[in-house]
Design an enzyme around this catalytic site. Structure first.
Site, PDB file in Angstrom:
ATOM      1  CG  HIS A  39      -1.831  -1.130   1.371  1.00 29.13           C
ATOM      2  ND1 HIS A  39      -1.691  -2.106   2.328  1.00 29.13           N
ATOM      3  CD2 HIS A  39      -2.931  -1.467   0.663  1.00 29.13           C
ATOM      4  CE1 HIS A  39      -2.661  -2.983   2.211  1.00 29.13           C
ATOM      5  NE2 HIS A  39      -3.432  -2.628   1.209  1.00 29.13           N
ATOM      6  CG  ASP A 155      -5.487  -7.218  -5.630  1.00 29.28           C
ATOM      7  OD1 ASP A 155      -5.838  -8.315  -5.203  1.00 29.28           O
ATOM      8  OD2 ASP A 155      -4.867  -6.382  -4.937  1.00 29.28           O
TER       9      ASP A 155
END
Ligand code: AMP
Length: 281
Positions: A39, A155
């Site tokens: 992140h 992802d």
């Protein structure tokens, strides 16, 4: 750093920010929290490329099926806020569910991701997952009105489907695709890694080793998907592989790899934890 928790506060804040700084750019980093270096790399990219960075932290219920880990999903509010503060994030948006979904699901406008991209791979075992992802991402885009939004290649299917939504709906947002961040040993960072034991983590390394073996084979000139998969499965011995596919950007399986438009996706289950990893050419 502003920590906002209601949609009204956020709208108000963004409206003021845009009125006072019409030429400044806004970067959005959508997350479900339990922040790690993956992140952080998205946040850093946003800070480099945009004047203001907004991080949203929201475990989105509509992308979890009833049998999935929504209740168990790691939530680390204080630690996440510390990380955002240290990284000099401008705004953290951390709403409760009722803020993002004020109405019963039968009264909500829902969204359908393109079938051919959403009903395969992750979507096959997680029906409705990408509809939920697009629903929340579109809400966040509309609330924050970002110039750029940052998503991880980790992802891959999600990233491609979001890019498709932006194209199909003519959204005036640039999607920035960010490389996978790994541990030193090679394990792709994931909030779900906390569920793994030390042994589980060791086993999980076979996933990135399998991807490395594919890269090496491609460098040696092998282009046939079947041959490449065989090489990877040898590395993944004793691992419960849910799928290992070689696809194009429309997520269709291909027989021969092509430079710049090929993705190798692996999903494996270790100690009951679903781990995703992939390789982009
Ligand atoms: P999540 O909180 O799992 O929904 O992830 C939020 C964003 O961080 C998504 O765009 C993910 O693709 C991205 N992300 C998660 N793990 C990694 C990683 N290891 N490297 C790069 N980006 C990641």
């Amino acid at each position: 750093m502003q920590v906002l928790s209601t949609t009204e506060e956020l709208r108000h804040y963004i409206a003021n920010l845009k009125a006072e700084n019409p030429n400044k750019t806004i970067g959005l980093v959508p997350t479900m929290g339990a922040l790690h270096n993956g992140h952080l790399s998205l946040i850093q990219q946003s800070k480099e490329q945009c004047d203001y960075t907004i991080v949203s932290i929201f475990v989105n219920p509509t992308q979890f099926a009833p049998n999935e880990d929504f209740d168990k999903y790691p939530r680390k509010k204080e630690a996440d806020l510390n990380i955002c503060q240290k990284t000099d994030v401008d705004i953290v948006f951390m709403p409760e569910i009722a803020q993002m979904y004020p109405l019963d699901s039968t009264l909500q406008t829902t969204f359908n991701a393109p079938k051919n991209m959403a009903n395969v791979l992750e979507g096959k075992t997680r029906p409705g997952h990408f509809d939920g992802v697009l629903q929340i991402v579109l809400k966040l885009f509309n609330l924050t009105q970002p110039t750029k939004a940052f998503f991880g290649q980790k992802d891959a299917q999600q990233l491609l489907i979001i890019q498709k939504m932006v194209e199909d709906l003519f959204l005036p947002i640039t999607i920035v695709s960010c490389p996978i961040v790994r541990t030193q040993e090679g394990l792709a960072l994931s909030s779900r890694n906390v569920y793994l034991s030390e042994n589980g983590k060791k086993d999980a390394l076979k996933i990135s080793s399998a991807l490395n073996a594919i890269t090496k084979a491609i460098m040696q000139g092998i282009q046939d998907s079947k041959a490449l998969k065989k090489i990877a499965f040898e590395v993944l011995e004793n691992i419960e592989v849910e799928y290992l596919v070689i696809v194009n950007r429309e997520l269709e399986e291909i027989k021969t790899i092509k430079k710049d438009s090929t993705l190798v996706l692996i999903v494996a289950r270790i100690e009951g934890v679903r781990l995703l990893d992939n390789l982009w050419f």
